[in-house]
Design a protein around this motif. Structure first.
Motif, PDB file in Angstrom:
ATOM      1  N   GLU A 151       6.159  -4.860  -6.160  1.00 10.94           N
ATOM      2  CA  GLU A 151       4.768  -4.060  -6.592  1.00 10.94           C
ATOM      3  C   GLU A 151       4.336  -4.030  -7.868  1.00 10.94           C
ATOM      4  O   GLU A 151       5.359  -4.072  -8.825  1.00 10.94           O
ATOM      5  CB  GLU A 151       5.170  -2.737  -6.163  1.00 10.94           C
TER       6      GLU A 151
ATOM      7  N   LYS B 255      -1.397  -5.861   4.051  1.00 10.95           N
ATOM      8  CA  LYS B 255      -1.634  -4.680   3.265  1.00 10.95           C
ATOM      9  C   LYS B 255      -2.275  -4.936   1.791  1.00 10.95           C
ATOM     10  O   LYS B 255      -1.933  -4.345   0.859  1.00 10.95           O
ATOM     11  CB  LYS B 255      -0.305  -4.194   2.850  1.00 10.95           C
ATOM     12  N   GLN B 256      -3.214  -5.835   1.994  1.00 10.39           N
ATOM     13  CA  GLN B 256      -4.298  -6.219   0.766  1.00 10.39           C
ATOM     14  C   GLN B 256      -3.410  -6.801  -0.400  1.00 10.39           C
ATOM     15  O   GLN B 256      -3.684  -6.329  -1.490  1.00 10.39           O
ATOM     16  CB  GLN B 256      -4.884  -5.038   0.265  1.00 10.39           C
ATOM     17  N   TRP B 257      -2.197  -7.593  -0.068  1.00 11.74           N
ATOM     18  CA  TRP B 257      -1.634  -8.134  -0.929  1.00 11.74           C
ATOM     19  C   TRP B 257      -0.703  -7.295  -1.939  1.00 11.74           C
ATOM     20  O   TRP B 257      -0.643  -7.647  -3.449  1.00 11.74           O
ATOM     21  CB  TRP B 257      -2.270  -9.243  -1.684  1.00 11.74           C
ATOM     22  N   GLN B 258      -0.467  -5.917  -1.619  1.00 12.83           N
ATOM     23  CA  GLN B 258       0.213  -5.025  -2.504  1.00 12.83           C
ATOM     24  C   GLN B 258       1.722  -5.561  -2.887  1.00 12.83           C
ATOM     25  O   GLN B 258       1.812  -5.476  -4.160  1.00 12.83           O
ATOM     26  CB  GLN B 258       0.315  -3.705  -1.605  1.00 12.83           C
ATOM     27  N   SER B 259       2.490  -6.101  -1.944  1.00 14.15           N
ATOM     28  CA  SER B 259       3.611  -6.601  -2.278  1.00 14.15           C
ATOM     29  C   SER B 259       4.379  -7.395  -1.166  1.00 14.15           C
ATOM     30  O   SER B 259       3.706  -6.864   0.125  1.00 14.15           O
ATOM     31  CB  SER B 259       4.491  -5.608  -2.971  1.00 14.15           C
TER      32      SER B 259
END
Length: 323
Positions: free
Chosen positions: A205, A98-102
């Motif tokens: 996040e 997830k694109q390194w969101q969390s």
């Protein structure tokens, strides 16, 4: 072949012989384990047995989850791997997916294939339909875990902010242990003016806002983020499947506190488990973390912690602590 000795036993092997047979034994055991795993996985694939009330231990990092996990793992009524399997869970949902969101996972992230993968993995490795698991990121994924396993039992262990932050800060000094998952993080980490360059523990996040913050600010943010996530998720879990315990109560009265955890998880609190629990505080679950209450007050990070504790006062009160 050497002749037997007078007592009927074979004589000692020549120099190097013991090493040879040790390697043979090790190789045979390895292949036996692999065969057992393959057989169990095949049996599960044919039967598709569902997991039965798995137990997940959740909290912030450095809050006593290892102590609880190892204690529950003493029970013969539940399967355990006796280790964290972050790498296995990350095959399903790693931050880079997830694109390194969390590390946050929601109920919408749960797929039937995820449930099958984890259930098969634990059955293959333990031979049991019930299992206990924990890792540093599960606290940000309670809705996901509950969606996968609606009958799961959750054990939430709380620890006061001061001692938790002290242990978390110590963890940031050991990236080889607590940052193995973040080697490909797509951002430059320069905590404390660049002293810390690898992100440790877990990604809440908004973590990018703290790339150049002080270490104590980062850890206070992590502490607040994961506890709020757990508290919010707990409202969606049936009360009969959710159990909370204070780390401090475990230290003060381990038998009573651990007994309550076993009862919640519907596991027998046998005499051998009770004996293990009575000696709980003598067990070195973490070589660099002494079991002692309020130890942060005489540790080297006291000034750092005192700077950020006011920001955690409201949350601490919600958790049941007075700062």
């Amino acid at each position: 072949m050497p002749a037997p000795t007078d007592n009927g036993a074979a004589p000692a092997l020549p120099a190097g012989g013991n090493d040879f047979w040790y390697k043979v034994d090790k190789t045979l055991r390895h292949h036996a384990r692999r065969a057992k795993l393959s057989l169990r996985a095949a049996l599960w694939q044919m039967s598709q047995w569902p997991a039965d009330r798995p137990v997940f231990i959740v909290s912030c990092s450095r809050s006593g989850t290892q102590m609880l996990y190892k204690t529950l793992s003493q029970s013969r009524a539940i399967g355990t791997l006796n280790r964290e399997i972050y790498a296995i869970w990350s095959r399903l949902h790693a931050p880079h997916h997830k694109q390194w969101q969390s590390h946050v996972l929601t109920a919408e992230d749960a797929e039937p294939s995820d449930r099958s993968f984890i259930t098969r993995y634990f059955y293959a490795h333990t031979g049991q339909h019930r299992f206990v698991d924990k890792n540093n990121q599960h606290g940000l994924a309670v809705p996901y875990l509950h969606a996968l396993f609606p009958d799961a039992r959750f054990v939430y262990i709380k620890r006061n902010p001061g001692d938790t932050l002290n242990s978390m800060i110590e963890g940031w000094h050991r990236p080889e242990r607590y940052a193995t998952w973040s080697t490909r993080l797509p951002a430059k980490v320069a905590i404390d003016g660049g002293r810390f360059t690898r992100w440790c523990h877990f990604l809440p996040e908004g973590w990018r806002d703290y790339l150049t913050a002080s270490l104590e600010e980062v850890n206070a943010y992590q502490y607040a983020s994961i506890h709020r996530a757990i508290r919010n998720a707990s409202r969606t879990i049936p009360a009969s499947q959710w159990h909370e315990v204070f780390y401090e109560d475990v230290v003060r009265d381990p038998v009573a506190s651990i007994r309550s955890v076993f009862e919640h998880c519907e596991l027998p609190f046998t005499p051998d488990i009770e004996l293990h629990t009575r000696n709980l505080l003598d067990k070195p679950y973490d070589a660099f973390s002494e079991i002692r209450l309020d130890k942060w007050r005489d540790q080297r990070h006291r000034e750092r912690i005192e700077r950020v504790l006011p920001s955690l006062e409201e949350l601490a009160r919600e958790l049941g602590y007075r700062l």
